[in-house]
Design a protein around this motif. Structure first.
Motif, PDB file in Angstrom:
ATOM      1  N   ASP A   6     -15.349  16.973   5.176  1.00  0.00           N
ATOM      2  CA  ASP A   6     -16.374  15.952   5.377  1.00  0.00           C
ATOM      3  C   ASP A   6     -15.937  14.665   4.665  1.00  0.00           C
ATOM      4  OD1 ASP A   6     -18.626  14.422   5.713  1.00  0.00           O
ATOM      5  OD2 ASP A   6     -20.021  16.062   5.253  1.00  0.00           O
ATOM      6  N   LEU A   7     -15.102  13.867   5.360  1.00  0.00           N
ATOM      7  CA  LEU A   7     -14.549  12.653   4.759  1.00  0.00           C
ATOM      8  C   LEU A   7     -15.606  11.587   4.511  1.00  0.00           C
ATOM      9  CD1 LEU A   7     -11.146  12.392   6.668  1.00  0.00           C
ATOM     10  CD2 LEU A   7     -11.555  13.212   4.348  1.00  0.00           C
ATOM     11  N   GLU A   8     -16.595  11.509   5.393  1.00  0.00           N
ATOM     12  CA  GLU A   8     -17.673  10.523   5.191  1.00  0.00           C
ATOM     13  C   GLU A   8     -18.462  10.837   3.921  1.00  0.00           C
ATOM     14  OE1 GLU A   8     -18.410   7.569   6.649  1.00  0.00           O
ATOM     15  OE2 GLU A   8     -16.473   7.939   7.595  1.00  0.00           O
ATOM     16  N   LYS A   9     -18.752  12.107   3.741  1.00  0.00           N
ATOM     17  CA  LYS A   9     -19.472  12.533   2.538  1.00  0.00           C
ATOM     18  C   LYS A   9     -18.625  12.257   1.293  1.00  0.00           C
ATOM     19  CE  LYS A   9     -22.280  16.490   1.178  1.00  0.00           C
ATOM     20  NZ  LYS A   9     -22.571  17.901   1.467  1.00  0.00           N
ATOM     21  N   GLU A  10     -17.323  12.515   1.398  1.00  0.00           N
ATOM     22  CA  GLU A  10     -16.421  12.278   0.272  1.00  0.00           C
ATOM     23  C   GLU A  10     -16.402  10.789  -0.086  1.00  0.00           C
ATOM     24  OE1 GLU A  10     -11.764  12.896  -0.988  1.00  0.00           O
ATOM     25  OE2 GLU A  10     -12.606  14.230   0.532  1.00  0.00           O
ATOM     26  N   LYS A  11     -16.379   9.909   0.919  1.00  0.00           N
ATOM     27  CA  LYS A  11     -16.393   8.461   0.666  1.00  0.00           C
ATOM     28  C   LYS A  11     -17.666   8.048  -0.067  1.00  0.00           C
ATOM     29  CE  LYS A  11     -13.461   6.797   4.411  1.00  0.00           C
ATOM     30  NZ  LYS A  11     -13.406   6.005   5.650  1.00  0.00           N
ATOM     31  N   ILE A 139     -13.826  13.920  -9.068  1.00  0.00           N
ATOM     32  CA  ILE A 139     -13.027  13.923  -7.832  1.00  0.00           C
ATOM     33  C   ILE A 139     -12.688  15.351  -7.418  1.00  0.00           C
ATOM     34  CG2 ILE A 139     -10.764  13.328  -6.845  1.00  0.00           C
ATOM     35  CD1 ILE A 139     -10.938  10.728  -8.615  1.00  0.00           C
ATOM     36  N   THR A 140     -12.289  16.162  -8.373  1.00  0.00           N
ATOM     37  CA  THR A 140     -11.945  17.555  -8.079  1.00  0.00           C
ATOM     38  C   THR A 140     -13.149  18.286  -7.492  1.00  0.00           C
ATOM     39  OG1 THR A 140     -10.365  17.509  -9.910  1.00  0.00           O
ATOM     40  CG2 THR A 140     -10.971  19.676  -9.056  1.00  0.00           C
ATOM     41  N   TYR A 141     -14.306  18.077  -8.098  1.00  0.00           N
ATOM     42  CA  TYR A 141     -15.538  18.731  -7.628  1.00  0.00           C
ATOM     43  C   TYR A 141     -15.914  18.256  -6.224  1.00  0.00           C
ATOM     44  CZ  TYR A 141     -20.239  20.691  -7.807  1.00  0.00           C
ATOM     45  OH  TYR A 141     -21.375  21.412  -7.544  1.00  0.00           O
ATOM     46  N   VAL A 142     -15.856  16.948  -6.010  1.00  0.00           N
ATOM     47  CA  VAL A 142     -16.213  16.396  -4.699  1.00  0.00           C
ATOM     48  C   VAL A 142     -15.275  16.901  -3.616  1.00  0.00           C
ATOM     49  CG1 VAL A 142     -16.236  14.249  -3.338  1.00  0.00           C
ATOM     50  CG2 VAL A 142     -17.475  14.380  -5.512  1.00  0.00           C
ATOM     51  N   ARG A 143     -14.000  16.990  -3.917  1.00  0.00           N
ATOM     52  CA  ARG A 143     -13.060  17.502  -2.914  1.00  0.00           C
ATOM     53  C   ARG A 143     -13.356  18.953  -2.577  1.00  0.00           C
ATOM     54  NH1 ARG A 143      -7.376  14.530  -4.624  1.00  0.00           N
ATOM     55  NH2 ARG A 143      -8.084  12.450  -4.017  1.00  0.00           N
ATOM     56  N   ALA A 144     -13.862  19.699  -3.533  1.00  0.00           N
ATOM     57  CA  ALA A 144     -14.241  21.092  -3.253  1.00  0.00           C
ATOM     58  C   ALA A 144     -15.497  21.149  -2.388  1.00  0.00           C
ATOM     59  CB  ALA A 144     -14.459  21.848  -4.552  1.00  0.00           C
ATOM     60  N   ILE A 145     -16.524  20.403  -2.763  1.00  0.00           N
ATOM     61  CA  ILE A 145     -17.796  20.505  -2.018  1.00  0.00           C
ATOM     62  C   ILE A 145     -17.747  19.840  -0.645  1.00  0.00           C
ATOM     63  CG2 ILE A 145     -19.177  20.767  -4.117  1.00  0.00           C
ATOM     64  CD1 ILE A 145     -20.118  17.851  -3.730  1.00  0.00           C
ATOM     65  N   THR A 146     -16.740  18.981  -0.419  1.00  0.00           N
ATOM     66  CA  THR A 146     -16.564  18.394   0.911  1.00  0.00           C
ATOM     67  C   THR A 146     -15.503  19.148   1.717  1.00  0.00           C
ATOM     68  OG1 THR A 146     -14.995  16.756   0.040  1.00  0.00           O
ATOM     69  CG2 THR A 146     -17.329  16.089   0.207  1.00  0.00           C
ATOM     70  N   ASN A 147     -15.080  20.267   1.157  1.00  0.00           N
ATOM     71  CA  ASN A 147     -14.144  21.177   1.821  1.00  0.00           C
ATOM     72  C   ASN A 147     -12.748  20.590   2.026  1.00  0.00           C
ATOM     73  OD1 ASN A 147     -13.990  23.862   2.569  1.00  0.00           O
ATOM     74  ND2 ASN A 147     -14.105  23.367   4.739  1.00  0.00           N
ATOM     75  N   ASN A 148     -12.386  19.646   1.191  1.00  0.00           N
ATOM     76  CA  ASN A 148     -11.044  19.072   1.243  1.00  0.00           C
ATOM     77  C   ASN A 148     -10.163  19.881   0.277  1.00  0.00           C
ATOM     78  OD1 ASN A 148      -8.818  17.441   1.520  1.00  0.00           O
ATOM     79  ND2 ASN A 148      -9.983  15.531   1.333  1.00  0.00           N
ATOM     80  N   ILE A 149      -9.958  21.122   0.630  1.00  0.00           N
ATOM     81  CA  ILE A 149      -9.394  22.114  -0.285  1.00  0.00           C
ATOM     82  C   ILE A 149      -7.947  21.814  -0.680  1.00  0.00           C
ATOM     83  CG2 ILE A 149      -8.873  24.575  -0.601  1.00  0.00           C
ATOM     84  CD1 ILE A 149     -11.924  23.721  -0.640  1.00  0.00           C
TER      85      ILE A 149
END
Length: 182
Positions: A6-11, A139-149
């Protein structure tokens, strides 16, 4: 979690990461310099807090290590829960740390000789990395919750040792200065 990044959510989260990475250290620095008792407020010094927040730092270190082994064993749910708990431990630590310093006088390190240099090296690296670690954790947490594993894994390899260092050195700093608390 679904399999889509979810790149929009990550932004959207990235804006908050920038804000929090600036506001938290500035707020801590500003509040660190405020002593409510010296300003005339009738508050008791919260001198009982240092061993509590040092214990929280130690607990954070243990949680980080367990979370590391959980993910190595592919136990994703346990890893997620532990990492969320580690973040909340860090938040509680920060609140207690600021509360202590807003109600109590700073303690001077009384050690001499080589141990003094060791203490100040550990303290300075701890403080600097505690500032640096904020955006890394977020950043690490957000990448996990937005599934950018994949990107989560890359930054986690940096975040984990830095965060572990901050947690462990927080305990070491406490143990080294605790004999000088009044």
């Amino acid at each position: 979690m679904n399999n889509n990044i979810d790149l929009e959510k990550e932004k959207k989260y990235n804006k908050w990461i920038v804000i929090l990475s600036i506001v938290i250290p500035l707020a801590v620095a500003a509040l660190f310099g405020v002593n409510l008792r010296k300003l005339g407020f009738d508050v008791e010094p919260l001198t009982f807090l240092p061993p509590i927040y040092a214990t929280i730092n130690g607990l954070t270190a243990v949680i980080l290590i367990i979370a590391f082994f959980a993910i190595k064993k592919k136990n994703i749910v346990l890893h997620e829960n532990l990492m969320t708990t580690a973040i909340w431990c860090s938040v509680v630590f920060l609140v207690l740390y600021v509360a202590y310093h807003m109600t109590s006088d700073s303690t001077k390190f009384g050690g001499e000789g080589f141990v003094k240099y060791i203490y100040y090296f550990i303290l300075i690296t701890h403080i600097l990395l505690s500032i640096v670690i904020i955006p890394f954790v977020l950043i690490t947490y957000v990448r996990a919750i937005t599934n950018n594993i994949e990107r989560h894994k890359k930054i986690a390899k940096i975040t984990f040792p830095l965060w572990l260092y901050v947690a462990v050195t927080g305990v070491i700093v406490y143990l080294m200065i605790s004999p000088y608390y009044t």
